[in-house]
Design an enzyme around this catalytic site. Structure first.
Site, PDB file in Angstrom:
ATOM      1  N   THR A  46      -6.462  -1.276  10.124  1.00 55.59           N
ATOM      2  CA  THR A  46      -6.264  -0.273  11.165  1.00 55.59           C
ATOM      3  C   THR A  46      -6.034  -0.895  12.544  1.00 55.59           C
ATOM      4  O   THR A  46      -6.884  -1.626  13.048  1.00 55.59           O
ATOM      5  CB  THR A  46      -7.431   0.727  11.267  1.00 55.59           C
ATOM      6  N   ARG A  99       0.847  -1.199   0.000  1.00 58.07           N
ATOM      7  CA  ARG A  99       0.000   0.000   0.000  1.00 58.07           C
ATOM      8  C   ARG A  99       0.879   1.244   0.000  1.00 58.07           C
ATOM      9  O   ARG A  99       1.784   1.377   0.819  1.00 58.07           O
ATOM     10  CB  ARG A  99      -0.909   0.006   1.221  1.00 58.07           C
ATOM     11  N   LYS A 151     -12.985   2.452   0.950  1.00 56.00           N
ATOM     12  CA  LYS A 151     -12.677   2.404   2.376  1.00 56.00           C
ATOM     13  C   LYS A 151     -13.920   2.851   3.146  1.00 56.00           C
ATOM     14  O   LYS A 151     -14.339   4.003   3.036  1.00 56.00           O
ATOM     15  CB  LYS A 151     -11.485   3.310   2.683  1.00 56.00           C
ATOM     16  N   ARG A 176      -9.790  19.421   8.614  1.00 57.89           N
ATOM     17  CA  ARG A 176      -8.869  19.737   9.708  1.00 57.89           C
ATOM     18  C   ARG A 176      -9.108  21.156  10.239  1.00 57.89           C
ATOM     19  O   ARG A 176      -9.586  22.029   9.515  1.00 57.89           O
ATOM     20  CB  ARG A 176      -7.419  19.614   9.242  1.00 57.89           C
TER      21      ARG A 176
END
Length: 471
Positions: A275, A35, A217, A76
């Site tokens: 994860t 990845r 995802k 963010r």
């Protein structure tokens, strides 16, 4: 060479693992796919890593998949005057569009799309859910909130809005540039981040076409609300438990993971669990027992692959992490209970010729106790349908297309070999027997099952099943 297991391993490459020698070590330790995380690094750096992978591929003479993971629309905060602040439970705190440095009372939130989606009572989660804010008043340019869970905030921390569909484009300008670059290199999979609805996947498909597989995802609760549609729109799915675990209560993540795996298994599409799988191995040479159990659970649930992130990208023991994951997977697959779980998970075939052939293939394997099945495939769909049945025999996939072989590296149990296209039934049988022996799957005198489509070389035509004995 082929793995002595069926579940696959994805290893993320980064500062700790981008040189050619380390990539080879990771592959030999058990990594099947690599990845490239485009949230970090330059195009030049990723190109060098990609070239290292392709050089390794030539050395080991095995197709190796490459996953380009797009950053997606990451939300963010702005910056604070002192770099960070501490905010208390119950205090007011403002988010606004003012670029001035923030303090204990306010900070910039440079995302007008968030203000457009707010309602009174909306919860905003900051810094991976460590800080909770509740909206009490808002406009198109600011939001007045109360701090429900306080803590420390630093520059550019992430913002999540659970169960809110934001009016965001599915691909940012950065994503589009990264995508074009990755496709020019020839990556095999595109990971699409922060998918909110199936229409996001359709937008990516228009740009990718058949140049690469699309791996969605699943990180947003809104995507789970239309799960079957999302699965139908893509080629594979990743259970990205990082952000999903921020936006969902922790106790709901395990059931969401199982639901996603079941939906993908039903559709016959690869599913990856990712994860924090061996997170402690970023700094330690062994995982916790809970982490080992977590990896095993994903395999028992039916995942096609499991993924390492920081463990191999920035960790101190990248090779150890891959080796440990490989050992866990092999241990699970040797467990007699695992075979019982696979049988219990078996799904009814769809009413298509390809599904009927692959279902019959599983019955033949079990009835005759065969060790090997050989699948001739152009697009890879036949091999994926065979893997959906989780046969007790090895799945040897033969294809004339190296891109197909690389994409199949994420699929449970599939070992791909690139061959010249076959033109007749006898040539098909001869080639299947030859490669099965050369690759160590079967020996002379043993029987193997063969599935293929006629006419040969035409995608989506699986209509032939044959049992033969290797001379």
């Amino acid at each position: 060479m082929h793995r002595s297991r069926n579940a696959k391993i994805i290893a993320t490459l980064g500062p700790a693992s981008s040189d050619a020698s380390t990539i080879e070590d990771l592959f030999r330790a058990g990594a099947d796919i690599f990845r490239l995380n485009f949230s970090h690094g330059s195009h030049a750096q990723h190109e060098q890593v990609f070239n290292n992978i392709r050089s390794l591929e030539r050395t080991v003479d095995r197709p190796i998949g490459v996953l380009l993971d797009l950053q997606g629309p990451k939300l963010r905060l702005g910056e604070f005057a002192r770099g960070k602040v501490s905010i208390r439970n119950g205090q007011p705190f403002q988010l606004d569009m003012d670029p001035a440095a923030g303090d204990e009372d306010r900070v910039q939130l440079p995302h007008p799309e968030i203000f457009a989606a707010l309602e009174e009572g909306t919860t905003l989660l900051l810094d991976d859910g460590k800080v909770h804010l509740e909206v009490v008043n808002f406009s198109d340019t600011h939001a007045e909130t109360l701090v429900r869970v306080g803590g420390e905030l630093a520059d550019h921390k992430g913002v999540n809005l659970p169960e809110v569909v934001l009016p965001l484009p599915p691909l940012t300008d950065k994503d589009r540039a990264d995508l074009a670059f990755g496709l020019s290199l020839g990556v095999d999979w595109i990971g699409q981040s922060f998918v909110q609805q199936p229409e996001d996947c359709h937008a990516l498909r228009e740009l990718v076409g058949d140049q690469a597989g699309i791996m969605c995802k699943l990180e947003k609760p809104s995507a789970l609300m239309r799960l079957e549609e999302v699965v139908d729109a893509v080629d594979a799915v990743m259970v990205a438990r990082g952000d999903l675990g921020v936006e969902l209560p922790p106790e709901r993540v395990p059931s969401a993971q199982k639901r996603i795996i079941r939906a993908c298994r039903k559709a016959g599409k690869p599913v990856v669990v990712a994860t924090q799988m061996l997170d402690s191995m970023i700094r330690a040479p062994v995982p916790t027992r809970a982490e080992a159990s977590d990896v095993a659970t994903a395999v028992y649930d039916g995942a096609d692959a499991v993924m390492l992130s920081g463990e191999t990208a920035v960790g101190e023991f990248p090779e150890h992490a891959v080796n440990m994951m490989d050992r866990i997977l092999r241990e699970v697959e040797q467990d007699p209970h695992y075979l019982e779980v696979l049988k219990a998970q078996h799904l009814a075939p769809e009413s298509t010729t390809a599904d009927a052939i692959c279902y019959a293939l599983q019955v033949v394997v079990e009835t005759l106790a065969l060790s090997t099945t050989v699948i001739f495939t152009a697009s890879g769909s036949s091999a994926m349908r065979a893997a959906r049945e989780r046969p007790a025999a090895a799945i040897l996939s033969l294809t004339p297309n190296v891109r197909t072989a690389r994409r199949l590296s994420v699929t449970w149990g599939v070992h791909s070999e690139v061959i010249e296209d076959v033109r007749g039934t006898q040539q098909m049988v001869d080639k299947a027997c030859e490669v099965a022996v050369e690759e160590g799957f079967a020996a002379p005198g043993e029987r193997i099952a063969i599935a293929a489509g006629m006419p040969f070389g035409t995608a989506g035509t699986t209509n032939l099943l044959r049992v033969t004995r290797i001379p």
